[in-house]
Design an enzyme around this catalytic site. Structure first.
Site, PDB file in Angstrom:
ATOM      1  N   HIS A 136       0.843  -1.210   0.000  1.00 43.47           N
ATOM      2  CA  HIS A 136       0.000   0.000   0.000  1.00 43.47           C
ATOM      3  C   HIS A 136       0.871   1.250   0.000  1.00 43.47           C
ATOM      4  CE1 HIS A 136      -3.353   2.659   1.458  1.00 43.47           C
ATOM      5  NE2 HIS A 136      -2.339   3.278   2.038  1.00 43.47           N
ATOM      6  N   GLU A 137       1.908   1.269   0.828  1.00 41.25           N
ATOM      7  CA  GLU A 137       2.796   2.441   0.891  1.00 41.25           C
ATOM      8  C   GLU A 137       3.596   2.585  -0.405  1.00 41.25           C
ATOM      9  OE1 GLU A 137       2.331   4.530   3.117  1.00 41.25           O
ATOM     10  OE2 GLU A 137       1.094   3.251   4.391  1.00 41.25           O
ATOM     11  N   HIS A 140       1.529   4.320  -2.940  1.00 37.00           N
ATOM     12  CA  HIS A 140       1.568   5.781  -2.781  1.00 37.00           C
ATOM     13  C   HIS A 140       2.782   6.355  -3.514  1.00 37.00           C
ATOM     14  CE1 HIS A 140      -1.765   6.639  -0.194  1.00 37.00           C
ATOM     15  NE2 HIS A 140      -1.337   5.911   0.817  1.00 37.00           N
ATOM     16  N   GLU A 208      -6.237   7.175  -0.804  1.00 33.70           N
ATOM     17  CA  GLU A 208      -6.181   5.956   0.000  1.00 33.70           C
ATOM     18  C   GLU A 208      -6.855   4.794  -0.735  1.00 33.70           C
ATOM     19  OE1 GLU A 208      -4.410   5.430   2.626  1.00 33.70           O
ATOM     20  OE2 GLU A 208      -3.757   7.528   2.610  1.00 33.70           O
TER      21      GLU A 208
END
Length: 290
Positions: A136-137, A140, A208
């Site tokens: 997930h990071e 980003h 997100e």
């Protein structure tokens, strides 16, 4: 990895930065007109410092530090493998000694990025769940939304600082020789801060969802990320309030936000965890039918 550009996110980032740029042109004009332009060099210096040292400032605010492969071999190996799967340069790896189970990404570009996890997160998640959070990071970083959020958040902070300084010191005259010039600067700063606040949170909530989808595609396990989100969200209630207050300034960058009151939820930087989990489960079913 079946990675496709998220044009919805890109469009929102471009629109947010355009609106903020236009807003700050008006802001600079107001400061100039009220003879408050002595703030401009200070603002420029702050923005440059934030752009080049945003990752270090974020780590400092969390009490985190970069760690070597010898200190955290499994964490480094996981980030290296997922970075290759995401077609990204391996970011710097940092760990924050905190009971708050969370993670965030920082940095101005894909080549100058850092992924930080807390010791609370490492103790809370199993291997698959941790991979989901790290992916997930990395999403980003791949989406380049970290830089946009960093710049936008800092510009909003500068406006808020001027509002506070105006209330402390007051005074000032405009270019027409009349009084109340500094009051105009305060009002302009307040308007800029409010509009920036709303724009940033609207972008943050969408980014997100985009990172959840991107992270799930990197690992191929949407259910693991969904499980991690639920587990992190559930553990927040057990974290001492003083720990939460110490890390509140990083809320917009965490994978799961710190708990807040009703007003805080209204202007939340993140969508509800339940909605994120529902979308990940839909993605799981979509991947199974391919």
């Amino acid at each position: 990895m079946d990675w496709k550009p998220d044009w919805g996110l890109r469009g929102r980032m471009v629109l947010t930065m355009f609106l903020l740029f236009a807003l700050y042109l008006v802001f600079v004009g107001a400061l100039w007109w009220t003879d408050s332009f002595f703030y401009l060099p200070l603002m420029g210096a702050f923005v440059l410092a934030q752009f080049f040292f945003s990752d270090k400032l974020a780590l400092y605010s969390m009490g985190a530090k970069n760690v070597s492969e010898e200190e955290y071999p499994e964490l480094h190996a996981t980030i290296s493998r997922l970075s290759q799967q995401a077609d990204l340069p391996k970011p710097a790896v940092a760990v924050a000694d905190s009971r708050v189970p969370n993670a965030f990404a920082a940095g101005r570009s894909q080549k100058k990025s850092t992924v930080c996890v807390t010791t609370g997160l490492l103790r809370t998640l199993d291997r698959d769940e941790l991979e989901g959070v790290i992916a997930h990071e990395l999403a980003h970083v791949k989406n380049r939304d970290v830089m946009v959020m960093t710049i936008a958040s800092f510009l909003s902070t500068v406006a808020f600082m001027i509002v506070r300084m105006g209330f402390w010191f007051g005074g000032g005259r405009d270019r027409q020789g009349g009084g109340g010039g500094f009051l105009v600067a305060i009002v302009a700063s307040l308007v800029v801060w409010i509009v920036s606040f709303v724009l940033i949170r609207a972008l943050s909530r969408y980014r997100e969802f985009a990172a959840d989808r991107g992270g799930a595609l990197i690992t191929g396990k949407p259910s693991a990320l969904a499980s991690a989100l639920l587990k992190i969200d559930g553990r927040m209630d057990k974290v001492p309030k003083e720990d939460l207050r110490e890390q509140s300034e990083m809320n917009a960058f965490f994978i799961v936000p710190l708990k807040s009151d009703v007003i805080g939820k209204l202007f939340s930087t993140h969508p509800a965890t339940e909605k994120r989990v529902d979308r990940l489960r839909d993605l799981e079913r979509e991947l199974e039918t391919r």
